[in-house]
Design an enzyme around this catalytic site. Sequence first.
Site, PDB file in Angstrom:
ATOM      1  N   ASP A 185     -13.638  45.144 -24.731  1.00 56.86           N
ATOM      2  CA  ASP A 185     -13.115  45.939 -23.290  1.00 56.86           C
ATOM      3  C   ASP A 185     -13.483  44.888 -22.167  1.00 56.86           C
ATOM      4  OD1 ASP A 185     -12.409  47.878 -21.254  1.00 56.86           O
ATOM      5  OD2 ASP A 185     -14.641  48.310 -20.827  1.00 56.86           O
ATOM      6  N   SER A 193     -10.574  50.943 -16.206  1.00 58.61           N
ATOM      7  CA  SER A 193     -10.001  51.033 -17.453  1.00 58.61           C
ATOM      8  C   SER A 193      -9.296  53.265 -17.578  1.00 58.61           C
ATOM      9  CB  SER A 193     -10.378  51.230 -18.891  1.00 58.61           C
ATOM     10  OG  SER A 193     -11.464  49.763 -18.487  1.00 58.61           O
ATOM     11  N   GLN A 250      -5.002  49.047 -24.148  1.00 55.47           N
ATOM     12  CA  GLN A 250      -5.211  49.597 -23.580  1.00 55.47           C
ATOM     13  C   GLN A 250      -4.886  49.713 -22.318  1.00 55.47           C
ATOM     14  OE1 GLN A 250      -8.171  47.397 -20.186  1.00 55.47           O
ATOM     15  NE2 GLN A 250     -10.224  48.569 -21.786  1.00 55.47           N
TER      16      GLN A 250
END
Length: 292
Positions: A204, A228, A278
């Site tokens: 991430d 996110s 993502q």
Amino acid sequence: MNNAVRELMDLFDLEQLENNLFRGQSQANGQRSVFGGLVAGQALLAASRTVQEDRPVHSLHAYFLRPGDFNAPIVYDVDRIRDGKSFTTRRVNAIQHGRPIFSLASSYQVVEEGASHQAEMPEVPGPDGLESDEAIRIKLVERLPEQYRKDFLTERPVEFRPVTPTDPISPDPKAPIREVWFRVVDKVDANPMTHRALLAYCSDFGLMGTAMLPHGMNFWQPNVQCASIDHAMWFHNDFKIDEWLLYRSDSPFAGGSRGMNFGSIYRQDGTLVASVAQEGLIRLHRSDSPAE
């Protein structure tokens, strides 16, 4: 052990409250809420601790539902959806203050042989000789607002060495491609399950920023709101999180206040170990209208 790495491993030492219930500690890292990678990694570890060790995780799909409170622990409620002959499936809700902040589904498979191919690792310089993110941060810290400087210089458990460094404070617009070497800075004596949870944590870092590269945006702009939205990973081969890995990410699209990012993670010998996807919120507010 390095102090920052010891603190990281403490965060991944989940407390088991019941058969399917675990508790993890939060950590402030200069953001407004809990770092999404920490919640993803802890949730994956909680799910994996209910699965036979001979069935490694091969994929996860997750949604970030609410900002996490770094002043409170996180409870992980694991649902044992299915235990089949070859595959096992788990669902996890991460809960704070009685409400879910994150939801994850993960799948596990017995090790099998089969047809095999992979994308080639990009031809980039190795990590030796590249400048570390710590050295880059030290040079840039005086340009940051005072309230961010302490967190900016805090010792970190993961070292990053960008192949092509960019100025994170005043970035020039560039193609949405990012290549960076990374590793945990000290020896990690843990099982493969924990190494995969730590890779979810590391995956991430910086990924959403790839979609921001063409627009010259950064996370410190007061009129930029970032978060996110979802996160997916597929694990392909074994690795060790304390050995150098190359993270290559690209962003094929941004629009509607969202940015799409894909990533590939390689061992130093060229083996593809994981793929990542993502979508993130990139909302630009008027300079006279603070983000909500």
